[in-house]
Design a protein around this motif. Structure first.
Motif, PDB file in Angstrom:
ATOM      1  N   UNK A  95      -5.055   4.382   1.839  1.00 43.95           N
ATOM      2  CA  UNK A  95      -4.037   4.386   0.799  1.00 43.95           C
ATOM      3  C   UNK A  95      -4.478   3.586  -0.410  1.00 43.95           C
ATOM      4  N   UNK A  96      -3.609   3.574  -1.390  1.00 46.44           N
ATOM      5  CA  UNK A  96      -3.838   2.736  -2.573  1.00 46.44           C
ATOM      6  C   UNK A  96      -3.183   1.384  -2.301  1.00 46.44           C
ATOM      7  N   UNK A  97      -3.967   0.342  -2.435  1.00 42.70           N
ATOM      8  CA  UNK A  97      -3.498  -1.017  -2.178  1.00 42.70           C
ATOM      9  C   UNK A  97      -3.198  -1.723  -3.502  1.00 42.70           C
ATOM     10  N   UNK A  98      -2.009  -2.274  -3.580  1.00 37.24           N
ATOM     11  CA  UNK A  98      -1.542  -2.933  -4.784  1.00 37.24           C
ATOM     12  C   UNK A  98      -1.356  -4.428  -4.531  1.00 37.24           C
ATOM     13  N   UNK A  99      -1.741  -5.200  -5.521  1.00 39.80           N
ATOM     14  CA  UNK A  99      -1.466  -6.634  -5.515  1.00 39.80           C
ATOM     15  C   UNK A  99      -0.264  -6.869  -6.422  1.00 39.80           C
ATOM     16  N   UNK A 100       0.606  -7.762  -6.010  1.00 41.08           N
ATOM     17  CA  UNK A 100       1.802  -8.042  -6.793  1.00 41.08           C
ATOM     18  C   UNK A 100       2.109  -9.530  -6.759  1.00 41.08           C
ATOM     19  N   UNK A 101       2.713 -10.010  -7.830  1.00 38.88           N
ATOM     20  CA  UNK A 101       3.041 -11.436  -7.954  1.00 38.88           C
ATOM     21  C   UNK A 101       4.554 -11.603  -8.069  1.00 38.88           C
ATOM     22  N   UNK A 102       5.072 -12.573  -7.327  1.00 43.28           N
ATOM     23  CA  UNK A 102       6.502 -12.866  -7.364  1.00 43.28           C
ATOM     24  C   UNK A 102       6.735 -14.194  -8.070  1.00 43.28           C
ATOM     25  N   UNK A 103       7.758 -14.286  -8.924  1.00 43.38           N
ATOM     26  CA  UNK A 103       8.034 -15.519  -9.679  1.00 43.38           C
ATOM     27  C   UNK A 103       8.762 -16.554  -8.843  1.00 43.38           C
ATOM     28  N   UNK A 104       8.338 -16.750  -7.620  1.00 42.62           N
ATOM     29  CA  UNK A 104       8.907 -17.769  -6.758  1.00 42.62           C
ATOM     30  C   UNK A 104       7.873 -18.103  -5.701  1.00 42.62           C
ATOM     31  N   UNK A 105       7.983 -19.249  -5.034  1.00 41.04           N
ATOM     32  CA  UNK A 105       6.901 -19.693  -4.153  1.00 41.04           C
ATOM     33  C   UNK A 105       6.954 -19.133  -2.735  1.00 41.04           C
ATOM     34  N   UNK A 155       0.838  -1.203   0.000  1.00 42.37           N
ATOM     35  CA  UNK A 155       0.000   0.000   0.000  1.00 42.37           C
ATOM     36  C   UNK A 155       0.864   1.240   0.000  1.00 42.37           C
ATOM     37  N   UNK A 156       0.280   2.302  -0.543  1.00 44.31           N
ATOM     38  CA  UNK A 156       0.935   3.608  -0.520  1.00 44.31           C
ATOM     39  C   UNK A 156      -0.035   4.611   0.085  1.00 44.31           C
ATOM     40  N   UNK A 157       0.315   5.091   1.259  1.00 46.16           N
ATOM     41  CA  UNK A 157      -0.493   6.117   1.917  1.00 46.16           C
ATOM     42  C   UNK A 157      -0.154   7.480   1.324  1.00 46.16           C
ATOM     43  N   UNK A 158      -1.063   8.432   1.418  1.00 48.49           N
ATOM     44  CA  UNK A 158      -0.791   9.776   0.877  1.00 48.49           C
ATOM     45  C   UNK A 158       0.490  10.354   1.457  1.00 48.49           C
ATOM     46  N   UNK A 159       1.386  10.782   0.585  1.00 49.89           N
ATOM     47  CA  UNK A 159       2.613  11.398   1.026  1.00 49.89           C
ATOM     48  C   UNK A 159       3.673  10.447   1.548  1.00 49.89           C
ATOM     49  N   UNK A 160       3.445   9.151   1.407  1.00 49.53           N
ATOM     50  CA  UNK A 160       4.403   8.183   1.931  1.00 49.53           C
ATOM     51  C   UNK A 160       4.813   7.208   0.840  1.00 49.53           C
TER      52      UNK A 160
END
Length: 124
Positions: free
Chosen positions: A92-102, A38-43
């Protein structure tokens, strides 16, 4: 390039709950971890939680431990972030992300596929 897709962001009051969803159905690897940031405003962007879709290992940032729960549906290829007892600092804005490992990780550089984000606002 394929990206995960987040949904579920909304405006809620302090103390309320919200569930975010991340669709990872387009990802081609058989073994991968998914994380929420997540990214909070100003952070700067910070890690929130991560889950390994193979070992079901879950990790959380200290700030959300005990309030947030990450889970996955392997059949639907969805990852969820259940957020309870929300606080204004969770905005904040919440982001989903994928990693190429388990391996579940809270390290941003481990993830190479990012969604566009979904906005969560916690305000009275």
């Amino acid at each position: 390039q394929w990206q995960p897709v987040e949904s579920g962001g909304d405006v809620v009051q302090p103390g309320e709950s919200l569930r975010l969803s991340c669709q990872v159905s387009g990802f081609t690897l058989d073994y991968y971890a998914v994380g929420w940031f997540r990214r909070a405003p100003g952070r700067e962007r910070e890690a929130v939680s991560s889950i390994s879709l193979t070992g079901e290992t879950r990790v959380y940032a200290d700030s959300v431990e005990g309030r947030f729960t990450i889970s996955s549906d392997k059949v639907k290829k969805m990852v969820y972030l259940q957020m309870d007892r929300l606080e204004p600092e969770d905005t904040g804005v919440y982001y989903c992300a994928v990693a190429p490992n388990p391996t579940a990780s809270l390290t941003e550089s481990d993830f190479d596929s990012w969604g566009q984000g979904t906005l969560v606002t916690v305000s009275a």
